[in-house]
Motif scaffolding. Structure first.
Motif, PDB file in Angstrom:
ATOM      1  N   THR A 233       1.748 -53.477   1.347  1.00  0.00           N
ATOM      2  CA  THR A 233       1.700 -53.857   2.757  1.00  0.00           C
ATOM      3  C   THR A 233       0.420 -53.338   3.415  1.00  0.00           C
ATOM      4  O   THR A 233      -0.231 -54.041   4.186  1.00  0.00           O
ATOM      5  N   GLY A 234       0.067 -52.092   3.093  1.00  0.00           N
ATOM      6  CA  GLY A 234      -1.116 -51.487   3.702  1.00  0.00           C
ATOM      7  C   GLY A 234      -2.425 -52.043   3.172  1.00  0.00           C
ATOM      8  O   GLY A 234      -3.353 -52.296   3.947  1.00  0.00           O
ATOM      9  N   ARG A 235      -2.495 -52.294   1.882  1.00  0.00           N
ATOM     10  CA  ARG A 235      -3.751 -52.721   1.266  1.00  0.00           C
ATOM     11  C   ARG A 235      -3.893 -54.234   1.177  1.00  0.00           C
ATOM     12  O   ARG A 235      -5.011 -54.747   1.148  1.00  0.00           O
ATOM     13  N   GLY A 236      -2.775 -54.932   1.101  1.00  0.00           N
ATOM     14  CA  GLY A 236      -2.818 -56.391   1.097  1.00  0.00           C
ATOM     15  C   GLY A 236      -3.584 -56.993  -0.064  1.00  0.00           C
ATOM     16  O   GLY A 236      -3.498 -56.522  -1.200  1.00  0.00           O
ATOM     17  N   ASP A 237      -4.390 -57.988   0.236  1.00  0.00           N
ATOM     18  CA  ASP A 237      -5.126 -58.737  -0.793  1.00  0.00           C
ATOM     19  C   ASP A 237      -6.287 -57.942  -1.387  1.00  0.00           C
ATOM     20  O   ASP A 237      -6.933 -58.412  -2.332  1.00  0.00           O
ATOM     21  N   ARG A 238      -6.561 -56.783  -0.857  1.00  0.00           N
ATOM     22  CA  ARG A 238      -7.662 -55.982  -1.396  1.00  0.00           C
ATOM     23  C   ARG A 238      -7.341 -55.412  -2.769  1.00  0.00           C
ATOM     24  O   ARG A 238      -8.241 -55.035  -3.528  1.00  0.00           O
ATOM     25  N   LEU A 239      -6.058 -55.328  -3.094  1.00  0.00           N
ATOM     26  CA  LEU A 239      -5.651 -54.760  -4.382  1.00  0.00           C
ATOM     27  C   LEU A 239      -5.906 -55.730  -5.530  1.00  0.00           C
ATOM     28  O   LEU A 239      -5.498 -56.896  -5.466  1.00  0.00           O
ATOM     29  N   ALA A 240      -6.567 -55.252  -6.565  1.00  0.00           N
ATOM     30  CA  ALA A 240      -6.706 -56.015  -7.809  1.00  0.00           C
ATOM     31  C   ALA A 240      -5.575 -55.563  -8.724  1.00  0.00           C
ATOM     32  O   ALA A 240      -5.757 -54.736  -9.628  1.00  0.00           O
ATOM     33  N   GLY A 256     -11.722 -46.704  -8.141  1.00  0.00           N
ATOM     34  CA  GLY A 256     -10.792 -47.026  -7.064  1.00  0.00           C
ATOM     35  C   GLY A 256     -11.313 -48.124  -6.150  1.00  0.00           C
ATOM     36  O   GLY A 256     -10.558 -48.994  -5.720  1.00  0.00           O
ATOM     37  N   VAL A 257     -12.613 -48.109  -5.881  1.00  0.00           N
ATOM     38  CA  VAL A 257     -13.214 -49.158  -5.046  1.00  0.00           C
ATOM     39  C   VAL A 257     -13.147 -50.502  -5.776  1.00  0.00           C
ATOM     40  O   VAL A 257     -12.832 -51.541  -5.173  1.00  0.00           O
ATOM     41  N   LYS A 258     -13.417 -50.508  -7.062  1.00  0.00           N
ATOM     42  CA  LYS A 258     -13.362 -51.751  -7.840  1.00  0.00           C
ATOM     43  C   LYS A 258     -11.948 -52.326  -7.881  1.00  0.00           C
ATOM     44  O   LYS A 258     -11.757 -53.545  -7.862  1.00  0.00           O
ATOM     45  N   LEU A 259     -10.942 -51.439  -7.932  1.00  0.00           N
ATOM     46  CA  LEU A 259      -9.550 -51.879  -8.016  1.00  0.00           C
ATOM     47  C   LEU A 259      -8.950 -52.217  -6.660  1.00  0.00           C
ATOM     48  O   LEU A 259      -7.826 -52.715  -6.589  1.00  0.00           O
ATOM     49  N   GLY A 260      -9.687 -51.915  -5.605  1.00  0.00           N
ATOM     50  CA  GLY A 260      -9.170 -52.184  -4.272  1.00  0.00           C
ATOM     51  C   GLY A 260      -8.287 -51.084  -3.731  1.00  0.00           C
ATOM     52  O   GLY A 260      -7.668 -51.234  -2.668  1.00  0.00           O
ATOM     53  N   LEU A 261      -8.206 -49.967  -4.436  1.00  0.00           N
ATOM     54  CA  LEU A 261      -7.457 -48.817  -3.932  1.00  0.00           C
ATOM     55  C   LEU A 261      -8.224 -48.133  -2.806  1.00  0.00           C
ATOM     56  O   LEU A 261      -7.631 -47.428  -1.979  1.00  0.00           O
ATOM     57  N   ALA A 262      -9.524 -48.309  -2.779  1.00  0.00           N
ATOM     58  CA  ALA A 262     -10.381 -47.785  -1.711  1.00  0.00           C
ATOM     59  C   ALA A 262     -11.360 -48.880  -1.308  1.00  0.00           C
ATOM     60  O   ALA A 262     -11.529 -49.886  -2.024  1.00  0.00           O
ATOM     61  N   ASP A 263     -12.003 -48.689  -0.166  1.00  0.00           N
ATOM     62  CA  ASP A 263     -12.872 -49.730   0.371  1.00  0.00           C
ATOM     63  C   ASP A 263     -14.356 -49.469   0.170  1.00  0.00           C
ATOM     64  O   ASP A 263     -15.123 -50.393  -0.095  1.00  0.00           O
ATOM     65  N   ASP A 264     -14.750 -48.203   0.304  1.00  0.00           N
ATOM     66  CA  ASP A 264     -16.186 -47.915   0.245  1.00  0.00           C
ATOM     67  C   ASP A 264     -16.375 -46.423   0.032  1.00  0.00           C
ATOM     68  O   ASP A 264     -15.419 -45.644   0.007  1.00  0.00           O
TER      69      ASP A 264
END
Length: 316
Positions: A233-240, A256-264
């Motif tokens: 719910t929190g990360r949405g479509d950003r998660l791979a 983590g950034v590549k997997l969408g667990l983090a943004d930058d």
């Protein structure tokens, strides 16, 4: 007769001198006692003042100038630890109410902890975001943001990490020890009485019952599902998404950034300056917990010293 009178007078004079000397010594001892008690009193006041200074400084720093509100989430997340839901939520609410707050930064360095405490904070962040949609809430990870720490971070608008940060561990754990074989080897008989067939569930000195193990695994699966749903719910479509993402594994900040667990990538300073556009930072982390521990530790000696000093002064 005169000779006897002289002898009696000499003895009386000696007794009087000894009595006066004893009184003087008592007075000196009393004065030194007062001095050391007052010194203790001053020391305790100084300790309290030092403890209160960060909070006083924070409150005095609030003004017309825009700032980033910092809230620390440091260490194990648990009810009796510094990183507890009540303290974090209090900091969040005060930061939102401050008219000069340009945005909120959760300064996270936590291996996780209680899923309940983490869920409380997660829900509060979601509530505040819904009520104040224009107030950005970011998470900045230093060394580690795992398990309950990531549960909280996933509620924020964006997550910033260092390349070497550790992030993830989306899983639930329950552990313990079994000493059944040890008791058998020592020839110790386990005697256990219960009212309720499962009251001694997972007793470390008794064999594990399969039905009880399955029941506890079901509970863990439910909590894990809640954790996964919150992250999605929190990360949405950003998660791979992948099978390993919710397995309890951890990754570096770069992964983590590549997997969408983090943004930058970023630090508290860089997010405040480059993302929120402010130079000033104000820490809204409540200090009461520390003060309560301090008062609890010194309260008895402080009260005793103060009471004794007052009684001594009254006797002067």
């Amino acid at each position: 007769m005169n000779q006897e009178h002289k002898e009696n007078g000499w003895e009386k004079e000696l007794v009087e001198k000894l009595a006066f000397a004893a009184v003087n010594e008592q007075r000196k001892a009393r004065r030194w006692g007062i001095f050391f008690k007052m010194l203790t009193f001053t020391y305790l006041i100084a300790i309290l003042a030092i403890a209160m200074y960060p909070r006083f400084k924070t409150e005095m720093s609030h003004g017309e100038k825009k700032h980033a509100a910092i809230i620390d989430v440091q260490g194990v997340i648990a009810e009796n630890e510094a990183a507890n839901a009540d303290a974090i939520i209090e900091g969040l609410r005060k930061a939102v109410k401050d008219d000069s707050t340009q945005g909120i930064i959760l300064n996270i360095n936590s291996p996780g902890g209680s899923p309940v405490q983490s869920a409380y904070v997660y829900d509060e962040i979601r509530r505040l975001k819904e009520k104040h949609p224009d107030m950005p809430i970011y998470s900045v990870v230093s060394d580690i943001c795992a398990s309950g720490g990531y549960y909280i971070a996933s509620a924020s608008d964006k997550i910033y990490v260092n390349q070497a940060s550790i992030i993830g561990s989306i899983g639930v754990i329950m552990n313990g020890f079994g000493f059944v074989n040890v008791l058998d080897k020592l020839g110790v008989e386990r005697r256990l009485l219960t009212a309720g067939s499962h009251k001694a569930m997972l007793d470390p000195f008794s064999p594990v019952k399969e039905s009880e193990a399955q029941h506890m695994q079901s509970l863990l699966n439910q909590v894990h599902r809640q954790f996964i749903d919150a992250v999605k719910t929190g990360r949405g479509d950003r998660l791979a998404e992948s099978p390993e993402m919710f397995s309890g594994l951890v990754w570096t900040g770069t992964e983590g950034v590549k997997l969408g667990l983090a943004d930058d990538f970023g630090s508290v300073d860089s997010v405040a300056k480059d993302v929120l556009g402010v130079e000033d930072k104000v820490n809204f982390t409540p200090q009461e917990r520390f003060l309560e521990r301090l008062v609890g530790k010194f309260g008895a000696s402080f009260g005793h010293a103060l009471g004794t000093t007052a009684r001594t002064l009254m006797l002067q």
